[in-house]
Scaffold this motif. Structure first.
Motif, PDB file in Angstrom:
ATOM      1  N   ILE A  58      -2.939  -5.125  -2.770  1.00 32.26           N
ATOM      2  CA  ILE A  58      -2.105  -4.172  -3.526  1.00 32.26           C
ATOM      3  C   ILE A  58      -2.984  -3.025  -4.013  1.00 32.26           C
ATOM      4  O   ILE A  58      -4.000  -3.224  -4.666  1.00 32.26           O
ATOM      5  N   SER A  59      -2.585  -1.806  -3.639  1.00 33.54           N
ATOM      6  CA  SER A  59      -3.350  -0.604  -4.012  1.00 33.54           C
ATOM      7  C   SER A  59      -2.765  -0.010  -5.292  1.00 33.54           C
ATOM      8  O   SER A  59      -1.763  -0.506  -5.820  1.00 33.54           O
ATOM      9  N   SER A  60      -3.355   1.088  -5.751  1.00 39.89           N
ATOM     10  CA  SER A  60      -2.866   1.721  -6.985  1.00 39.89           C
ATOM     11  C   SER A  60      -1.414   2.171  -6.822  1.00 39.89           C
ATOM     12  O   SER A  60      -0.628   2.117  -7.759  1.00 39.89           O
ATOM     13  N   ARG A  61      -1.049   2.583  -5.606  1.00 43.32           N
ATOM     14  CA  ARG A  61       0.345   2.994  -5.354  1.00 43.32           C
ATOM     15  C   ARG A  61       1.298   1.839  -5.654  1.00 43.32           C
ATOM     16  O   ARG A  61       2.364   2.027  -6.228  1.00 43.32           O
ATOM     17  N   ASP A  67       0.847  -1.197   0.000  1.00 39.02           N
ATOM     18  CA  ASP A  67       0.000   0.000   0.000  1.00 39.02           C
ATOM     19  C   ASP A  67       0.885   1.251   0.000  1.00 39.02           C
ATOM     20  O   ASP A  67       2.102   1.145  -0.203  1.00 39.02           O
ATOM     21  N   SER A  68       0.318   2.408   0.251  1.00 41.37           N
ATOM     22  CA  SER A  68       1.123   3.642   0.232  1.00 41.37           C
ATOM     23  C   SER A  68       2.218   3.620   1.285  1.00 41.37           C
ATOM     24  O   SER A  68       3.225   4.316   1.154  1.00 41.37           O
ATOM     25  N   LEU A  90       0.575  -0.733  -7.659  1.00 44.95           N
ATOM     26  CA  LEU A  90       0.518  -1.027  -9.099  1.00 44.95           C
ATOM     27  C   LEU A  90       1.446  -0.105  -9.874  1.00 44.95           C
ATOM     28  O   LEU A  90       2.092  -0.518 -10.830  1.00 44.95           O
ATOM     29  N   TRP A  91       1.510   1.172  -9.439  1.00 37.95           N
ATOM     30  CA  TRP A  91       2.400   2.112 -10.134  1.00 37.95           C
ATOM     31  C   TRP A  91       3.853   1.699  -9.982  1.00 37.95           C
ATOM     32  O   TRP A  91       4.659   1.887 -10.895  1.00 37.95           O
TER      33      TRP A  91
END
Lengths: 110, 136
Positions: free
Chosen positions: A53-56, A21-22, A58-59
């Protein structure tokens, strides 16, 4: 999140345990960057024990793929659970990163 | 009754927030896939609050509240950071070449994809309020 790396002949396998996560994504990013800084560009990310897994996160995967490809390598994923697939699908990750069902197959793709 | 819990607006709170929300989703009777979707939406919302609303990890608190509905779950998230216009947040474009991907703006897009109703209020007199509903 615990991260371990194992070296294979043509790639490194990075295994993480827990949430990406972030809070924890920067640690994963650092691990990938260490491998790239060593001049290696073949990475398998083993997600068997990643439960979020968050968008952070994934990036981090997508930006790492950019760096690997620039160096004529690639990042691939293995052991992606149904829930992780939900996250990956939101960003269409399969169009950018190969996903394998088992580690031997993933390592063998290099 | 609407159970609520206040968390420090720090990235280290995200796991605790996820546990609180998972419990709510379980109470509401969601399956594993939907529990994950709700956790992801809330994580994206709280990450955005810390990063953009508070501009970092020392900005303030995040208050999460939930209400089990007959057909789903309502979650409200309150913060006291900078407000924004959701209409002005550009949608990320994932249908481009790898090198054209721009690493931003995915949080709100994910929230809208994962939840059935999403509503922002910025003039509550008591901070910003995000209301999200997931139906079964």
């Amino acid at each position: 999140m615990e991260i371990t790396t194992s070296q294979y002949k043509r790639c490194d396998v990075v295994k993480a345990v827990g949430r990406v996560d972030s809070n924890t994504a920067p640690d994963l990013e650092n691990q990938f960057n260490k491998i790239l800084d060593d001049g290696k560009s073949g990475i398998v990310f083993d997600m068997a024990e990643v439960d979020f897994i968050s968008s952070r996160g994934l990036w981090v995967l997508l930006e790492t793929q950019k760096s690997c490809k620039k160096d004529r390598g690639k990042l691939v994923l293995v052991n992606v659970s149904e829930n992780m697939q939900q996250s990956l699908d939101l960003a269409g990750v399969k169009h950018f990163i190969e996903i394998y069902d088992d580690l031997t197959e993933a390592v063998g793709s290099f | 009754m609407m159970p609520s819990k206040t968390f420090a607006g720090q990235f280290t709170s995200l796991e605790e927030i996820a546990d609180f929300i998972a419990q709510a989703a379980q109470e509401a009777g969601f399956n594993d896939k939907d529990i994950y979707a709700i956790k992801l939406a809330v994580d994206e919302a709280c990450s955005n609050i810390i990063e953009h609303g508070y501009g970092g990890e020392e900005g303030g608190d995040i208050c999460c509240r939930y209400n089990v509905l007959k057909d789903g779950l309502k979650i409200t998230i309150r913060d006291w950071g900078t407000s924004f216009n959701p209409e002005e947040v550009p949608e990320p474009n994932f249908e481009v070449d790898l090198y054209e991907l721009e690493p931003r703006g995915a949080g709100l897009y994910f929230i809208n994809k994962l939840m059935d109703e999403v509503n922002f209020e910025f003039d509550t007199g008591d901070g910003n309020l995000l209301t999200m509903i997931k139906r079964k």
